[in-house]
Scaffold this active site. Structure first.
Site, PDB file in Angstrom:
ATOM      1  CE1 TYR A 117      -2.206  39.672  70.384  1.00 25.06           C
ATOM      2  CE2 TYR A 117      -2.017  41.826  69.369  1.00 25.06           C
ATOM      3  CZ  TYR A 117      -0.734  40.457  70.142  1.00 25.06           C
ATOM      4  OH  TYR A 117      -0.290  40.509  70.911  1.00 25.06           O
ATOM      5  CG  HIS A 118      -8.184  43.232  66.392  1.00 20.05           C
ATOM      6  ND1 HIS A 118      -7.696  44.416  65.706  1.00 20.05           N
ATOM      7  CD2 HIS A 118      -8.101  43.683  67.783  1.00 20.05           C
ATOM      8  CE1 HIS A 118      -6.954  45.159  67.149  1.00 20.05           C
ATOM      9  NE2 HIS A 118      -8.001  44.951  68.122  1.00 20.05           N
ATOM     10  N   PRO A 119      -9.254  39.002  65.050  1.00 18.54           N
ATOM     11  CG  PRO A 119      -9.458  36.903  65.529  1.00 18.54           C
ATOM     12  CD  PRO A 119      -9.303  37.743  66.314  1.00 18.54           C
ATOM     13  CG  ASP A 135      -5.688  39.039  62.972  1.00 14.66           C
ATOM     14  OD1 ASP A 135      -6.352  39.697  63.467  1.00 14.66           O
ATOM     15  OD2 ASP A 135      -4.539  38.871  63.431  1.00 14.66           O
ATOM     16  CG  HIS A 136      -6.441  45.020  62.314  1.00 16.14           C
ATOM     17  ND1 HIS A 136      -7.418  45.607  63.657  1.00 16.14           N
ATOM     18  CD2 HIS A 136      -7.235  45.799  61.242  1.00 16.14           C
ATOM     19  CE1 HIS A 136      -8.422  46.077  62.526  1.00 16.14           C
ATOM     20  NE2 HIS A 136      -8.341  46.071  61.517  1.00 16.14           N
TER      21      HIS A 136
END
Length: 626
Positions: free
Chosen positions: A554-556, A367-368
């Protein structure tokens, strides 16, 4: 009922003097609940009326439970697939979604504060982090994910980004033919309806017009929005169109998935225009898929089992062509494992019969990394203030016009991409910078979380690492694999590269406080409270910021990695077919072998657009041969 906000009763019992518990605030929240909990989707169709014929979807009559394609998950990928596959009029499509309709409150761009943690959010939590998330009890981080038609596009920040050309070219280098930037660009353009015509005209090679997903910059901006943009320009950063195949280092006005002051979720873009008009598309909400039905001898997916949550009834549906999992980076690997596809050792521990040992299911999770690095208060001249009564009036104004402060993003209208010394590719960023803001009661030291993002008196600057090397893993819940929350081990900042690069990014961002425009506005940095005991700007201080300021980007992605058969951790091939299975695909962000350097919603839409063409080409060519 479609939307239920977070219940504040317990918090108010424990702290009745909290600003969130005052009568005028509770009256405001009650007003929102009364008028915004419903869904406008009822205006687009009656899902049980197809023409003049009414079908009982609860009846196993040999008609209603047999389909050509079953799509699991009504998120950013699932909505696209449902639209595109149903374009073939004699294909019968079933879309299953655990959540409910998209509520009206989600349509309001500035209302994200009330969506997170509500009934339309899975509200996952990571397991205790070894290095990060120390600002939270138990060292865990919350991972919002949409449990609603439209998925996370219904609760996200509406950012439109694609990453950079090198991201997709690297996917090919990792053994995934057909995924270069040249291959995927037509599908980005196909999905996009860029409403900033000047932007589209200046960069026609990279922008599309007329797609289902509307993209524009916010018409409503904050009085401080230009300050941020001008500060970066003062530091000699060029204002760019960051959706490009060229240099991506610079600053820009954010492009958002909005339309005329309203959120444009993928449900809004792809489902609403066709819902109730295509007789071959069935959408079943509040339907939790519990298992993919697989023939143990042929290893062919033949259907799914699911529970109709409102009636607590278990149903089955069958697919003659394919079952497609588009439930996202958390629920898709979870469902594969519940179906007997995943790491054999883990499945045996939970007494799940193993149909296919795929060690990569749940692995490669990344993730980010988002680090809230700088905070500063605003004076009354710079703040955007409003009484709770004024906010309610602005809600009414938006409901009637889709205009006003709530149609914008407050100060969060700018995105900046930087390159540290740890990135060697020319023109490629490894740091993203974003601005956030909120309202605080300074006397009580309390954040007023009920205020929409359009109003604020304090600002934060977040530094996001775009190319993390840390990897985590997702596992089934040992106590309750089906109903218990999955075990998410994010392992943020466990790779030295991530620590060094993020600190380098924070140091670059710090320069913004030396600009004339910031000094004229009186914007001054202040230490992160949790790290104020350490000497400012030392390595120890910065490492403390990483530990206490970290949150999800919020980017898994990556939990069903796309890769060649020779890669032991690959779960799907380049056409997203699950290895060792027949008629089973995974199409969502979980298949990304490596994170792109940007927000993941638009790339997920692109992937579903591309795979829709792959699927149609395959089956329609078979039809022609016959």
């Amino acid at each position: 009922m479609v939307w239920q906000p977070v219940n504040q009763t317990e918090a108010c019992i424990q702290n009745p003097t909290s600003a969130s518990c005052q009568p005028n605030v509770l009256a405001f929240l009650s007003f929102l609940f009364q008028y915004l909990k419903w869904s406008n989707d009822k205006n687009f169709s009656d899902t049980k009326k197809l023409g003049k014929k009414t079908i009982d979807f609860d009846k196993d009559d040999g008609y209603s439970n047999n389909y050509d394609f079953i799509i699991v998950g009504g998120g950013s990928a699932g909505c696209v697939l449902a639209n595109r596959l149903s374009e073939v009029t004699d294909w019968k499509i079933l879309l299953l979604e655990t959540g409910d309709e998209e509520p009206i409150i989600a349509d309001i761009p500035a209302m994200g504060f009330l969506i997170s943690g509500s009934s339309v959010d899975y509200s996952y939590e990571t397991q205790p982090e070894p290095y990060a998330c120390r600002q939270n009890e138990g060292n865990t981080c919350t991972w919002p994910r949409g449990k609603v038609l439209g998925g996370s596009s219904t609760i996200n920040g509406m950012w439109y980004a694609r990453g950079v050309k090198e991201d997709y070219d690297n996917w090919v280098k990792l053994g995934n033919p057909g995924w270069s930037y040249e291959d995927v660009l037509p599908y980005f353009k196909k999905s996009e309806d860029q409403r900033d015509r000047k932007l589209a005209e200046n960069n026609p090679k990279n922008h599309g017009i007329g797609g289902y997903l509307t993209v524009e910059t916010f018409l409503e901006t904050s009085k401080n929005s230009k300050v941020i943009l001008e500060a970066w320009k003062e530091l000699n950063l060029t204002e760019i169109d960051y959706v490009t195949d060229g240099n991506s280092i610079g600053t820009a006005a954010l492009q958002r998935t909005v339309i005329h002051g309203v959120r444009q979720s993928v449900n809004g873009g792809y489902i609403r225009p066709i819902r109730g008009r295509r007789k071959n598309l069935t959408i079943q909400l509040n339907s939790k898929v519990t298992k993919v039905i697989i023939n143990p001898k042929t290893k062919q997916a033949v259907g799914v089992e699911y529970i109709k949550l409102k009636k607590n009834v278990t149903k089955t549906a069958y697919a003659t062509k394919e079952v497609i999992l588009s439930a996202g980076s958390i629920e898709t690997p979870r469902l594969l494992m519940l179906s007997g596809i995943g790491p054999a050792k883990h499945l045996k521990e939970l007494n799940v019969p193993v149909l296919k040992n795929l060690p990569g299911v749940g692995a490669n999770l990344h993730d980010h990394i988002n680090v809230k690095s700088f905070l500063f208060d605003l004076d009354d001249k710079s703040s955007v203030l409003a009484s709770i009564e004024d906010v309610q009036n602005d809600v009414v104004y938006w409901m009637n016009t889709h205009e006003g402060p709530l149609a914008g993003g407050g100060i969060s209208t700018t995105v900046t991409y930087l390159q540290t010394e740890y990135e060697t590719l020319p023109g490629v960023p490894d740091i993203q910078v974003s601005i956030g803001a909120g309202m605080y009661d300074r006397e009580k030291g309390e954040r007023l979380s009920y205020y929409p993002s359009a109003y604020y008196n304090a600002v934060s600057i977040a530094v996001t690492l775009l190319n993390p090397k840390s990897r985590g893993v997702l596992k089934l819940n040992v106590s309750d694999p089906l109903w218990g929350p999955p075990l998410i081990y994010a392992n943020y900042l466990t790779h030295p590269h991530d620590i060094n690069t993020t600190i380098a990014g924070i140091k670059l961002v710090k320069k913004i406080f030396g600009t004339k425009v910031f000094k004229d506005k009186g914007f001054k940095e202040s230490p992160l409270p949790s790290c104020a005991h350490l000497e400012y700007e030392t390595r120890d201080y910065y490492e403390c910021v990483l530990q206490y300021g970290t949150g999800t980007g919020y980017h898994p992605v990556g939990t069903c990695k796309m890769g060649p058969a020779s890669n032991p951790n690959a779960v799907v091939d380049s056409k997203m077919r699950v290895y060792g299975m027949k008629k089973l695909r995974v199409i969502d962000a979980s298949t990304m072998p490596q994170l792109i350097r940007g927000n993941t919603n638009a790339p997920t839409v692109m992937m579903a657009e591309k795979m829709s063409d792959v699927i149609k080409k395959h089956y329609l060519s078979q039809r022609k041969q016959k």
